[in-house]
Design an enzyme around this catalytic site. Structure first.
Site, PDB file in Angstrom:
ATOM      1  N   HIS A  17       1.038  -1.253  -0.024  1.00 28.26           N
ATOM      2  CA  HIS A  17      -0.089  -0.051  -0.063  1.00 28.26           C
ATOM      3  C   HIS A  17       0.938   1.455   0.053  1.00 28.26           C
ATOM      4  O   HIS A  17       1.280   1.807   1.000  1.00 28.26           O
ATOM      5  CB  HIS A  17      -0.889  -0.027   1.178  1.00 28.26           C
ATOM      6  CG  HIS A  17      -1.901   1.022   1.317  1.00 28.26           C
ATOM      7  ND1 HIS A  17      -2.869   1.032   2.316  1.00 28.26           N
ATOM      8  CD2 HIS A  17      -1.829   2.406   0.635  1.00 28.26           C
ATOM      9  CE1 HIS A  17      -3.858   2.227   2.235  1.00 28.26           C
ATOM     10  NE2 HIS A  17      -3.067   2.982   1.225  1.00 28.26           N
ATOM     11  N   HIS A 197      -9.464   1.028  -0.835  1.00 27.16           N
ATOM     12  CA  HIS A 197      -9.330   1.629   0.438  1.00 27.16           C
ATOM     13  C   HIS A 197     -10.781   1.558   1.119  1.00 27.16           C
ATOM     14  O   HIS A 197     -11.741   1.972   0.553  1.00 27.16           O
ATOM     15  CB  HIS A 197      -8.933   3.158   0.401  1.00 27.16           C
ATOM     16  CG  HIS A 197      -7.644   3.471   0.119  1.00 27.16           C
ATOM     17  ND1 HIS A 197      -6.880   2.774  -0.900  1.00 27.16           N
ATOM     18  CD2 HIS A 197      -6.783   4.084   0.858  1.00 27.16           C
ATOM     19  CE1 HIS A 197      -5.734   3.489  -0.966  1.00 27.16           C
ATOM     20  NE2 HIS A 197      -5.499   4.122  -0.119  1.00 27.16           N
ATOM     21  N   GLU A 200     -11.043   3.763   6.452  1.00 28.16           N
ATOM     22  CA  GLU A 200      -9.734   4.657   6.697  1.00 28.16           C
ATOM     23  C   GLU A 200     -10.634   5.697   7.702  1.00 28.16           C
ATOM     24  O   GLU A 200     -10.582   5.770   8.799  1.00 28.16           O
ATOM     25  CB  GLU A 200      -9.091   5.247   5.661  1.00 28.16           C
ATOM     26  CG  GLU A 200      -8.112   6.048   6.129  1.00 28.16           C
ATOM     27  CD  GLU A 200      -7.186   6.566   4.965  1.00 28.16           C
ATOM     28  OE1 GLU A 200      -7.910   6.732   3.884  1.00 28.16           O
ATOM     29  OE2 GLU A 200      -6.119   7.279   5.195  1.00 28.16           O
ATOM     30  N   ASP A 278       2.071   4.145   2.910  1.00 28.78           N
ATOM     31  CA  ASP A 278       0.877   5.026   2.218  1.00 28.78           C
ATOM     32  C   ASP A 278       1.531   6.273   1.422  1.00 28.78           C
ATOM     33  O   ASP A 278       1.680   5.944   0.124  1.00 28.78           O
ATOM     34  CB  ASP A 278      -0.037   5.308   3.353  1.00 28.78           C
ATOM     35  CG  ASP A 278      -1.508   5.706   2.807  1.00 28.78           C
ATOM     36  OD1 ASP A 278      -1.887   5.583   1.696  1.00 28.78           O
ATOM     37  OD2 ASP A 278      -2.063   6.202   3.550  1.00 28.78           O
TER      38      ASP A 278
HETATM   39  N1  ADE Z   1      -4.441   8.806  -1.646  1.00 25.58           N
HETATM   40  C1  ADE Z   1      -3.398   9.057  -1.106  1.00 25.58           C
HETATM   41  N2  ADE Z   1      -3.360   8.675   0.022  1.00 25.58           N
HETATM   42  C2  ADE Z   1      -4.519   8.432   0.480  1.00 25.58           C
HETATM   43  C3  ADE Z   1      -5.029   7.920   1.762  1.00 25.58           C
HETATM   44  N3  ADE Z   1      -4.289   7.770   2.873  1.00 25.58           N
HETATM   45  N4  ADE Z   1      -6.339   7.832   1.717  1.00 25.58           N
HETATM   46  C4  ADE Z   1      -7.004   7.739   0.625  1.00 25.58           C
HETATM   47  N5  ADE Z   1      -6.575   8.383  -0.376  1.00 25.58           N
HETATM   48  C5  ADE Z   1      -5.490   8.449  -0.530  1.00 25.58           C
HETATM   49 ZN    ZN Z   2      -3.567   4.723   0.754  1.00 28.55          ZN
END
Ligand code: ADE
Ligand code: ZN
Length: 340
Positions: A17, A197, A200, A278
């Site tokens: 990721h 995703h 989050e 990330d």
């Molecule tokens: N694009 C880049 N980083 C991200 C994240 N943490 N969550 C969603 N989209 C992203």
């Molecule tokens: Zn991400």
């Protein structure tokens, strides 16, 4: 036993990721801006570092998409990916899955060919010169129209051999996965692997929807999956990967601090969690720094670190023979490491 920094650096790792646009550090940002004559509101590395500050996902994304403005041609994308792949070699990342956001570039009038030429040249070089294993994940932005995502997928057909998977990213709240069911089905028809995703900033229900409505094979983040105990049991039973990003979650206030992060609780519950960076240029560190931070804040043991590395290889999109080989390597590495 707590692992040393040396152990965590030398441990064979996989990263699943990683947004390549999120590796745009101050030096490369300034260098690309100068090349293209882009005027930025900062002139020095320190000023850029100071400006990389945000209170939540939306504020971060605004900065991240603004940074993309200096990425204009194949050379820019090549250098961006090469910088990151150089870091992978230093950090003993045997396999990485690089995500990219075509729409962040298409909306600025940058052709997909520029993006794909740059990324694929860097990847081809890393594979042939250094034997690095790299997969490429094309992410769709969930805060843009699903019809646009479908057009992007179709326009990527001439590059399909270079793309391994699709993903779903950007602002999560109010953009449920089900909106993208059609484009994910079309990606699956093309033989692409699927990730998204979810959980989050969105609720656990978005994790369920990513699995059921999109057929996602693994979940990026999934922090809020823990709010639904039945879901956690199901994730553990199926060994569905959660690609977790501890430093990112702290910086974007998904968790109040690292000590509150649930990655080790989910690991102990049998979920196939992995550690990832990330957007490392924005969140204070690459993959090894995330492992180090987990040790410092949560007392992650050496055997938990090994289990996290195993979880990453196990849930990656590489071919099964390579995965088997890396799992053996991780085991051998752990056995052979002198106790410290
Ligand atoms: N694009 C880049 N980083 C991200 C994240 N943490 N969550 C969603 N989209 C992203
Ligand atoms: Zn991400």
């Amino acid at each position: 036993m707590l692992p040393t920094n040396e152990f965590l650096l030398a441990l064979p790792k996989a990263e699943l990721h990683l947004h390549i646009e999120g590796t745009l550090g101050a030096a490369r940002l300034l260098d690309r801006a100068e090349r293209h004559g882009v005027v930025l509101p900062y002139e020095t590395k320190d000023e850029v570092d100071a400006a990389y500050s945000f209170a939540n996902l939306d504020e971060f994304l605004a900065l991240y998409y603004r940074g993309c403005d200096v990425l204009r041609d194949a050379e820019d994308f090549y250098l961006l990916a090469k910088d990151y792949l150089d870091t992978c070699e230093v950090e003993n990342i045997r396999h990485t899955e690089i995500g990219f956001d075509p729409q962040a570039h298409l909306v600025r009038g940058i052709a997909l060919d520029e993006v794909m030429t740059g990324l694929s040249n860097a990847i081809a070089e890393a594979r042939s010169a250094r034997g690095q294993s790299v997969s490429l994940i094309m992410n769709f932005m969930r805060d843009r129209a699903p019809s646009e995502a479908l057009q992007v997928l179709e326009s990527a057909d001439r590059w399909i051999e270079q793309i391994d998977a699709v993903g779903l990213d950007s602002a999560e709240r109010d953009f449920p996965p089900a909106l993208f069911a059609e484009v994910f089905a079309a990606a699956k028809d093309r033989g692409l692997r699927l990730t998204a995703h979810a959980g989050e900033e969105g609720p656990s229900g978005y994790v369920v929807s990513a699995l059921e409505d999109l057929g996602a094979e693994r979940i990026d983040h999934g922090v809020h999956a823990e709010d639904d105990p039945a879901l956690v049991r199901e994730l553990a039973r199926r060994r569905t990967g959660l690609t977790m990003c501890p430093l990112s979650n702290v910086e974007l206030k998904v968790v109040p601090d690292l000590a509150a992060h649930n990655v080790l609780r989910l690991l102990d519950a049998g979920v196939a969690v992995s550690v990832n960076s990330d957007d490392p240029a924005y969140f204070g560190g690459y993959l090894t720094a995330n492992f180090v931070a987990l040790r410092d804040a949560l007392g992650m043991t050496r055997s938990q670190a090994v289990a996290l590395a195993r979880g990453a290889f196990e849930t990656g999109f590489a071919n099964p023979k390579d995965i088997e080989r890396w799992l053996v390597e991780v085991e051998a590495f752990d056995q052979a490491w002198v106790r410290d």
